[in-house]
Design an enzyme around this catalytic site. Structure first.
Site, short mmCIF file in Angstrom:
data_model
loop_
_atom_site.label_atom_id
_atom_site.label_comp_id
_atom_site.label_asym_id
_atom_site.label_seq_id
_atom_site.Cartn_x
_atom_site.Cartn_y
_atom_site.Cartn_z
N CYS A 149 0.80 -0.90 0.42
CA CYS A 149 -0.47 0.00 0.00
C CYS A 149 0.79 1.33 0.10
O CYS A 149 2.09 1.16 0.50
CB CYS A 149 -1.07 0.42 1.08
SG CYS A 149 0.02 0.19 2.57
N CYS A 165 3.43 1.46 2.82
CA CYS A 165 4.51 0.87 2.82
C CYS A 165 5.53 2.31 2.42
O CYS A 165 6.97 2.11 2.62
CB CYS A 165 4.02 -0.43 1.53
SG CYS A 165 3.41 -1.39 2.91
N ASP A 190 8.02 28.16 -31.79
CA ASP A 190 9.27 28.89 -33.58
C ASP A 190 8.44 28.40 -34.34
O ASP A 190 7.28 27.31 -35.13
CB ASP A 190 10.21 27.33 -32.73
CG ASP A 190 11.26 28.19 -33.95
OD1 ASP A 190 11.70 29.10 -33.87
OD2 ASP A 190 11.90 26.85 -34.17
#
Length: 759
Positions: A31, A34, A450
């Site tokens: 989870c 952890c 550009d």
């Protein structure tokens, strides 16, 4: 046996230690809590900055050189998890993942097969006490024990590991819930006399939380195992696109020796400068230049382009593309980790290990959530016991709180979506560097483009030739092409290519001279030929005829480049060349406008050229004749006006603007400077990829927000219901498993993201 964590040695403030980055694969996490614990342990070390991603199980660590990889692995081990060096996705051994998935499936099948009769009998014995036969308690226990002991063993093992390290995880909640339900059931059916005096309805038995909780213990095991199994499969699918991209690398290559023989060697042994042979159906092993041969190549896996691309001698190719119908000889220019494919894979890996702001919040919550849930479960049990005096209801409500509150969905909400999005983007030729790029797209309202190489192809193309003498065009073009064939200038190359195509083999040139910034001259078939800028000729007093003068003025007015050709001392022709607008540019600009995005073109070219190109593609605002720092000033002025700016570019001069923008997008064929400064890399030489990348990023953000709303809302809403006794433990277990399944499934929808539906 546990290992003591590292105690960082004293650090001299005056010492500047080098920092290295490494990645570890962390095993045993169940989870977000952890991942938070591993991250917290690593970050306690002086000079260490770690990020742990629960979904990818990868810990990305920036550590000072005083720590070795083994020492950092010991820190993870001391936290109760395994740690192995991370290898790139092309070399990941998936057998461990397959073994885990298979093990979860076996445990799930056993639990499900036994749970069905166990639930039926438990409900029947609870609803209709008169059906209880002699030894019914043992019969239920025989059905339940394999489920709560063997099938639920991974939860118990992880919970005990966490307990040894004096911490808690999601498995602590699950294991405690299963164990408590089992022990209370054993006590209820064996340790005290039955209080059931009459039969009751089946629905009442299911929803009231009867004192027989063996089916609850087994049911929770089934639901959580099912959630883990589908989660494991989903995470495997989520990383599949990246693994497929990594597997585009050639395994071996035929190196061409000096005597013309071929030697088959592992691709990793290929060196820069070596030539290698690629036959139809084979993968090009490195970035390089084609020196011999012609073939169509399939770039779809790298760029998302469906149509093959023709390449021949002089063309550049990248590793990972497939040769379709010809034999190519390629000279390696970049090999191994220096290839474009390897760089793109690293970008995706980096994106998947990052954390968005929402995920950081979720991790902080997960880190404290489990202990809080234990406290809430204890308070729920105590409250029901004292206020109602019904121990059975108290146990049921307390178990429901334990089971339903697991924060697994919180830990999965963001990383699973980012995993899927980055993999899908890679398939489309869009590489997202990290969560910052995703978050920046949320409010982009201005796109700065550009010109050269971004809106245009960046390659000069022959447009026309004008002469004062009727029918002389072919002869003058042949003479000019012969001289320009000896030149290395881009304009000369375009003229020579067209001359060769129209007039056949070009004549030899003698006495060739190239004058930098002016033009070229030489002798062709006895004629003195000069080709160059108009100013070069006007400075020397050359006279231009009326027809040619009109052609020159027209080309300048339209933003094209006029080139004069003089033969034997007199101007004979005006050749017009121009950069070509990309076919996708006008469509992309129109799509941006349809989204309400303001578009500007900012370029160093002259205003006539810039305005001409802008009119062709539909850009309304133009800023021309600016230096690189001028582009930065334009971006900053837009930002100061409250605009959120994205910049699209490809050249070295675009690097500062890309870095300054809120979101930088670099065309993948551009320079390393542009790619390094950008947040999103577009491998496709297609301006629509800009819009597709924004659409993908916004779809990902929408998915993440949906996941987080569900994950937070689920826990906030479900815990009060469970504490109030409105949810039985069995229903709570199903709801918890569904929550994680919903988050993962919602994220997997991004695998089907189709930019065509956004157009």
């Amino acid at each position: 046996m546990t290992t003591d964590p590292i105690v960082a040695p004293p650090r001299d403030a005056a010492t500047d230690l080098d920092t290295v980055r490494l990645s570890l694969t962390v095993g045993g996490m169940t989870c977000g809590a952890c991942a938070q614990r591993v991250e917290r342990k690593l970050n306690k070390l002086d000079g260490v900055r770690a990020h742990v991603n629960y979904a990818t199980t990868i810990a990305t660590i920036d550590a000072s050189s005083q720590y070795t990889e083994e020492e950092l692995r010991l820190v993870v081990t001391a936290a109760g998890f395994s740690a192995e060096p991370f290898v790139d996705h092309a070399h990941i051994d998936t057998s461990a993942e397959d073994a885990l998935t298979s093990d979860l499936f076996r445990r799930l099948v056993v639990a499900l097969v036994l749970f069905v009769p166990l639930a039926d009998l438990s409900i029947m014995f609870s609803a209709i006490p008169s059906t209880r036969i002699a030894g019914w308690q043992w019969f239920l226990l025989v059905l339940a024990m394999p489920v709560v002991c063997w099938s639920a063993l991974p939860f118990h093992r992880a919970a005990l590991t966490a307990l040894r390290h004096r911490t808690t995880t999601m498995d602590s909640l699950v294991s405690t819930g299963i164990a408590a339900a089992t022990l209370w059931s054993v006590y209820s059916v064996f340790g005290r006399p039955s209080t059931a005096t009459s039969d009751k309805g089946t629905w009442t038995a299911i929803t009231s939380g009867d004192s027989i909780y063996l089916e609850v213990a087994a049911g929770v095991t089934v639901f959580v195992l099912a959630g883990r199994y589908f989660e494991a499969k989903a995470k495997r699918r989520a990383g599949g696109a990246l693994r497929a991209l990594a597997n585009l690398r050639a395994r071996d290559v035929s190196v061409l020796l000096r005597d013309g023989a071929e030697l088959r060697v592992p691709a990793g042994e290929l060196a820069v400068g070596q030539r290698f042979v690629v036959r139809p159906g084979e993968i090009i092993a490195a970035d390089g230049v084609v020196t011999e041969g012609r073939s169509a190549v399939d770039t779809s896996a790298m760029t998302g382009e469906a149509l093959p691309l023709d390449v021949s001698a002089g063309d550049t190719v990248t590793g990972g593309i497939v040769v379709l119908d010809g034999r190519l000889v390629v000279e390696a220019a970049a090999v191994g980790r220096e290839t474009a494919l390897s760089g793109m894979i690293r970008l995706v890996e980096t994106a998947q290990t990052g954390k968005a702001d929402l995920q950081r919040l979720a991790d902080r919550i997960s880190g404290v959530f489990v202990p809080v849930v234990f406290a809430l479960a204890a308070l729920t049990f105590a409250g029901w016991s004292m206020v109602v005096g019904d121990v059975d209801r108290a146990v049921g409500a307390g178990l429901a709180v334990l089971i339903i509150a697991c924060p697994c969905a919180l830990g999965l909400a963001t990383p699973t979506a980012l995993m899927v999005a980055s993999g899908r983007g890679a398939q489309l030729g869009i590489f997202i560097k990290g969560h910052q790029a995703l978050e920046a797209t949320r409010s982009v309202d201005t796109v700065v483009l550009d010109k050269t190489g971004t809106v245009t192809t960046g390659k000069l193309t022959f447009r026309s030739i004008a002469t004062d003498e009727e029918g002389a065009e072919a002869e003058v073009l042949a003479l000019a092409g012969a001289v320009e064939h000896a030149s290395e200038h881009a304009i000369g190359a375009s003229i020579a290519a067209v001359a060769a195509d129209r007039t056949g083999e070009l004549s030899q040139v003698t006495d060739f001279v190239a004058l930098a910034g002016l033009g070229v001259r030489g002798t062709v078939r006895g004629h003195h030929v000069e080709v160059g800028r108009p100013a070069w000729f006007s400075e020397r007093g050359f006279v231009i005829g009326a027809r040619m003068s009109a052609a020159q003025s027209s080309s300048e007015r339209l933003g094209a480049t006029p080139v004069l050709v003089a033969v034997d001392g007199a101007v004979a022709a005006v050749i017009t060349v121009s950069d070509t607008v990309k076919p996708s540019a006008a469509i992309a600009v129109a799509r941006l406008k349809s989204y309400g995005v303001r578009t500007l073109m900012v370029t160093g070219d002259n205003a006539h050229v810039a305005r001409s190109v802008a009119d062709q593609v539909g850009v309304d605002e133009v800023v021309a004749e600016v230096l690189p720092e001028g582009k930065v000033d334009v971006v900053k002025s837009l930002q100061n006006a409250g605009r959120v700016v994205a910049v699209v570019g490809d050249g070295i001069n675009d690097g500062p603007a890309l870095a300054t923008a809120d979101l930088g997008l670099a065309i993948g064929a551009g320079t390393d400077v542009a790619i390094g400064a950008a947040d999103i890399i577009l491998v496709r030489d297609d301006l629509e990829a800009v819009v597709d990348s924004l659409a993908l990023a916004r779809a990902t953000l929408s998915t993440i927000r949906g996941n987080m709303v569900w994950a937070f809302g689920y826990n906030v809403a479900a815990i009060p219901f469970a504490a109030a006794g409105l949810l039985t433990p069995l229903i709570a277990g199903a709801a918890m498993a569904f929550s994680s399944f919903f988050v993962v499934s919602n994220s997997l929808r991004l695998r089907r993201f189709d930019p065509m539906t956004e157009r």
